[in-house]
Design a protein around this motif. Structure first.
Motif, PDB file in Angstrom:
ATOM      1  N   LYS A 234      23.608  32.233 -16.071  1.00  0.00           N
ATOM      2  CA  LYS A 234      22.656  31.551 -16.848  1.00  0.00           C
ATOM      3  C   LYS A 234      23.478  30.100 -16.907  1.00  0.00           C
ATOM      4  CE  LYS A 234      22.153  34.299 -20.278  1.00  0.00           C
ATOM      5  NZ  LYS A 234      22.913  35.326 -19.829  1.00  0.00           N
ATOM      6  N   SER A 235      24.953  30.255 -17.435  1.00  0.00           N
ATOM      7  CA  SER A 235      25.539  29.126 -17.705  1.00  0.00           C
ATOM      8  C   SER A 235      26.040  28.316 -16.176  1.00  0.00           C
ATOM      9  CB  SER A 235      27.166  29.329 -18.361  1.00  0.00           C
ATOM     10  OG  SER A 235      26.874  29.716 -19.474  1.00  0.00           O
ATOM     11  N   THR A 236      26.138  29.091 -15.093  1.00  0.00           N
ATOM     12  CA  THR A 236      26.052  28.369 -13.825  1.00  0.00           C
ATOM     13  C   THR A 236      25.142  27.647 -13.396  1.00  0.00           C
ATOM     14  OG1 THR A 236      27.735  30.334 -13.381  1.00  0.00           O
ATOM     15  CG2 THR A 236      26.812  28.928 -11.468  1.00  0.00           C
ATOM     16  N   LEU A 238      22.784  26.321 -15.478  1.00  0.00           N
ATOM     17  CA  LEU A 238      22.478  25.081 -16.420  1.00  0.00           C
ATOM     18  C   LEU A 238      23.413  24.049 -15.851  1.00  0.00           C
ATOM     19  CD1 LEU A 238      21.553  23.786 -18.951  1.00  0.00           C
ATOM     20  CD2 LEU A 238      23.769  24.695 -20.179  1.00  0.00           C
ATOM     21  N   ASN A 239      24.625  24.478 -15.272  1.00  0.00           N
ATOM     22  CA  ASN A 239      25.538  23.321 -14.833  1.00  0.00           C
ATOM     23  C   ASN A 239      25.359  22.923 -13.573  1.00  0.00           C
ATOM     24  OD1 ASN A 239      27.324  23.887 -16.881  1.00  0.00           O
ATOM     25  ND2 ASN A 239      28.787  25.265 -15.986  1.00  0.00           N
ATOM     26  N   GLU A 245      29.728  20.275 -15.288  1.00  0.00           N
ATOM     27  CA  GLU A 245      30.243  21.249 -16.253  1.00  0.00           C
ATOM     28  C   GLU A 245      30.141  21.439 -17.600  1.00  0.00           C
ATOM     29  OE1 GLU A 245      31.744  24.205 -14.331  1.00  0.00           O
ATOM     30  OE2 GLU A 245      31.024  23.228 -12.831  1.00  0.00           O
ATOM     31  N   ALA A 247      28.541  24.060 -19.296  1.00  0.00           N
ATOM     32  CA  ALA A 247      28.732  25.256 -20.217  1.00  0.00           C
ATOM     33  C   ALA A 247      29.815  25.866 -19.691  1.00  0.00           C
ATOM     34  CB  ALA A 247      27.441  26.106 -19.873  1.00  0.00           C
ATOM     35  N   VAL A 249      31.911  28.853 -17.927  1.00  0.00           N
ATOM     36  CA  VAL A 249      31.518  29.882 -17.086  1.00  0.00           C
ATOM     37  C   VAL A 249      32.770  30.824 -17.060  1.00  0.00           C
ATOM     38  CG1 VAL A 249      30.910  30.525 -14.880  1.00  0.00           C
ATOM     39  CG2 VAL A 249      30.024  28.390 -15.907  1.00  0.00           C
ATOM     40  N   THR A 256      28.973  33.189 -23.453  1.00  0.00           N
ATOM     41  CA  THR A 256      27.921  32.236 -24.133  1.00  0.00           C
ATOM     42  C   THR A 256      27.566  33.050 -25.425  1.00  0.00           C
ATOM     43  OG1 THR A 256      27.187  31.230 -22.130  1.00  0.00           O
ATOM     44  CG2 THR A 256      26.115  30.975 -24.087  1.00  0.00           C
ATOM     45  N   THR A 259      23.619  29.117 -28.394  1.00  0.00           N
ATOM     46  CA  THR A 259      22.804  28.322 -27.487  1.00  0.00           C
ATOM     47  C   THR A 259      23.497  27.118 -27.027  1.00  0.00           C
ATOM     48  OG1 THR A 259      21.432  27.511 -29.126  1.00  0.00           O
ATOM     49  CG2 THR A 259      20.696  29.345 -27.963  1.00  0.00           C
ATOM     50  N   ILE A 260      23.312  26.620 -25.718  1.00  0.00           N
ATOM     51  CA  ILE A 260      23.769  25.381 -25.354  1.00  0.00           C
ATOM     52  C   ILE A 260      22.589  24.626 -24.849  1.00  0.00           C
ATOM     53  CG2 ILE A 260      25.465  24.046 -23.672  1.00  0.00           C
ATOM     54  CD1 ILE A 260      26.954  26.626 -23.663  1.00  0.00           C
ATOM     55  N   ASP A 275      20.668  26.923 -22.698  1.00  0.00           N
ATOM     56  CA  ASP A 275      21.572  28.271 -21.944  1.00  0.00           C
ATOM     57  C   ASP A 275      21.530  29.247 -23.106  1.00  0.00           C
ATOM     58  OD1 ASP A 275      23.128  29.859 -20.974  1.00  0.00           O
ATOM     59  OD2 ASP A 275      24.778  28.539 -20.930  1.00  0.00           O
TER      60      ASP A 275
END
Length: 474
Positions: A234-236, A238-239, A245, A247, A249, A256, A259-260, A275
Motif C-alpha cells: 500500500k505504501s509503495t 502511494l509512493n 518517497e 510513506a 516502506v 504503517t 493513515t498517511i 495510505d
C-alpha cells in the motif's frame, strides 16, 4: 452597509520576495498617496490618468523608503469601484512594513479579511456568488477547481440565476396585480405560460443541485482509501502515485500504523490518497487503533483501492477465499462506493499465475460498473498509469468538459434546495388552482432564495461570515 474610509493591505504573501504589492482603496486613496510619492518624471500623482503606472520613490520627511512603481485605478473603473492605488515595492519585509506604517499614520487603516472584494460587491462590481468565486479561485489547486471558479467568477452561475429570478418576478408582478382586481375575477398571468416557466425553473434547479455532488469533490479533492492486508504494498503504491518517497516502506508487517495522506492531480482533478494501516487480527494496541482508523477512512472516501499480494496468492491459492471474505465485508458495508481490486507485485510471478489471479479477482462477487480489477507492480510502476485512468473514469466530468455550470458552494446548494421546495409548492398550487394570494406567498419565497445567492438579499451577518474566510489583501 457602506464603507467610506480608506483601507490598505499587503496584496502579496508575507515574507521576503523579489517584489511586494501594497494595495490602497478608498475615495481618498490617490490624495493620501500623492504627498509621499515623488515621480522620476516630476508629475503629480493626483493629476495622472487612470490605469497608468509611474516610476518614482516613496519619501517620508526627505527620507527615501524605496524605489517603487505606483499603479492608479480611478473609481468606478477599478476592482473595488473606488479609487485604488497599488504600490509595487521591493520585497524586503522591512520595506513592506515601513510603507504600510507610513500610510497607517496618514489616513489609512488595515483592511479586514476580504474587504477589498466586499467593497467590490457593495459597489456593484461583483455579485455575491462572483465574490465568493474569488476566494475559490485563490484556493484552487488543480485545473478542474480553477475552471469552475473562473466560470463562476465570470458570472455563468449568477447569470443563470438572475435570468430565472427576473422571469419569475415578471409573473409574480402579474399575479400580485390580480390581487388588486380580485373582485373582477381577471387573470393577468397566463397559467399555461406560467406552468412552462415553472417546469423550466424546476429543471434548471435540479440540474444545478445534482451538480453539487461533482463540484464538491472537485473543489475539495476526491478521497481515495488504499486498503488491504499488511505488507501488500500500500505504501509503495502511494509512493508510486505521488512519484516520491512519502510513506515508509519495509518488509515488516504493520509498518504503517496511522493513515498517511497526500494529494495529486490526475487529468486536472485533485485526488487525495490515503495510505491506511493493514487490516489483520492483531494484539498490538497501537496497530489496532490504526486498523480502526482504516475503516473510518473507508467510510470517508469516495473510492476504495483494495490491494492483494500476488506473491502470497501464488504460494497459496486458497488465500483467495480470505480475500473474498474481506472484499464482501467492504462491498456489503459500502455498496455504493467504487472499488478497484489490485493484484500487486505481479512483476514477480510467472504469466500462468497472472492469468489465474486475473481470472479470480474478476470473478469476485459484486462486480459492476463501480468495481474494476487490475494487475499492477507498484515497485516498478507497471499499471500505475492505468490505475489513474480508472480513477478518473469514476468521476463524472461530463459537465466539466461541456463547460456547464457546476455548484461547489454549500451556501448556494442550500439556497437552491429551498428555492426548489418553493417552486414545487407553486406547481402544486397551480395544479390545484389555488387562489393567487396563496401562490404569491410561495413565489415570493422562491424569489427570496434566488436573491440570497446573488446578493440581492443579504444581511451584515451573512456578509461577515462569507468574507471572513478570505485572505487579507483580497
Amino acid at each position: 452597509m457602506k464603507l467610506q474610509d480608506t483601507i490598505l493591505a499587503l496584496a502579496t504573501p508575507a515574507g521576503a520576495g523579489a517584489i511586494a504589492v501594497i494595495r490602497i482603496s478608498g475615495k481618498d486613496a490617490i490624495d493620501i498617496t500623492t504627498p509621499f510619492f515623488k515621480s522620476v518624471s516630476g508629475k503629480k500623482l493626483s493629476e495622472q490618468k487612470s490605469h497608468t503606472i509611474h516610476l518614482g520613490h516613496i519619501i517620508e520627511a526627505k527620507k527615501t523608503l524605496d524605489e517603487v512603481l505606483v499603479s492608479i485605478f480611478k473609481g468606478p473603473n477599478s476592482y473595488t469601484g473606488e479609487n485604488v492605488i497599488e504600490i509595487s515595492c521591493h520585497g524586503s519585509p522591512f520595506i513592506q512594513q515601513e510603507i504600510l506604517q507610513l500610510f497607517l499614520r496618514n489616513g489609512c487603516r488595515m483592511a479586514n479579511a476580504g474587504e477589498f472584494t466586499l467593497r467590490a460587491f457593495l459597489n456593484g462590481k461583483l455579485d455575491l456568488s462572483q465574490a465568493e468565486a474569488v476566494a475559490d479561485l485563490i484556493a484552487s489547486d488543480n485545473e478542474a477547481s480553477h475552471q469552475i471558479a473562473m466560470q463562476q467568477m465570470r458570472g455563468g452561475f449568477s447569470g443563470e440565476i438572475k435570468k430565472l429570478r427576473e422571469e419569475l418576478l415578471n409573473f409574480a408582478s402579474l399575479i400580485e396585480l390580480e390581487l388588486d382586481f380580485a373582485e373582477e375575477d381577471v387573470e393577468f398571468a397566463n397559467r399555461t405560460e406560467f406552468k412552462a416557466l415553472l417546469d423550466k425553473i424546476q429543471l434548471v434547479l435540479k440540474r444545478l443541485i445534482d451538480s453539487f455532488a461533482v463540484g464538491n469533490v472537485i473543489k475539495n479533492g476526491i478521497p481515495v482509501a488504499i486498503v488491504g492486508e499488511p505488507n501488500v504494498g500500500k505504501s509503495t503504491l502511494l509512493n508510486a502515485l505521488l512519484n516520491e518517497e512519502r510513506a515508509i516502506v519495509s518488509d515488516i508487517a504493520g509498518t504503517t500504523r496511522d493513515t498517511i495522506e497526500d494529494e495529486i492531480s490526475i487529468g486536472g482533478i485533485g485526488f487525495r490518497f490515503i495510505d491506511t494501516a493493514g487490516i489483520r487480527d492483531t494484539k498490538d494496541v497501537v496497530e489496532t487503533i490504526g486498523i480502526k482508523k482504516t475503516f473510518e477512512k473507508i467510510e470517508q472516501s469516495q473510492v476504495v483501492v483494495y490491494l492483494i499480494d500476488s506473491l502470497k496468492l501464488a504460494q497459496d491459492k486458497s488465500e483467495i477465499k480470505n480475500i473474498r471474505v474481506e472484499l464482501e465485508k467492504i462491498k456489503n458495508k459500502f455498496p455504493q462506493k467504487p472499488l478497484v481490486i489490485i493484484a500487486n507485485k505481479t512483476d514477480q510471478i510467472p504469466d500462468t499465475l497472472k492469468q489465474f489471479i486475473e481470472s479470480e479477482i474478476n470473478d469476485i462477487p459484486g462486480h459492476n460498473d463501480k468495481t474494476k480489477a487490475l494487475l499492477l507492480a507498484a515497485k516498478t510502476g507497471l499499471g500505475v498509469e492505468e490505475l489513474k485512468t480508472i480513477l478518473l473514469n469514476f468521476v463524472n466530468t461530463g459537465a466539466l468538459r461541456n463547460n456547464e455550470t457546476i455548484i461547489t458552494n454549500s451556501r448556494h446548494y442550500d439556497s437552491l434546495l429551498k428555492a426548489l421546495q418553493e417552486i414545487d409548492k407553486v406547481q402544486e398550487g397551480v395544479a390545484h388552482e389555488i387562489s393567487s394570494d396563496l401562490l404569491a406567498i410561495d413565489i415570493r419565497q422562491a424569489i427570496y432564495h434566488f436573491g440570497e445567492i446573488t446578493g440581492e438579499i443579504t444581511t451584515d451577518d451573512l456578509l461577515g461570515n462569507i468574507f471572513a474566510n478570505f485572505c487579507i489583501g483580497k
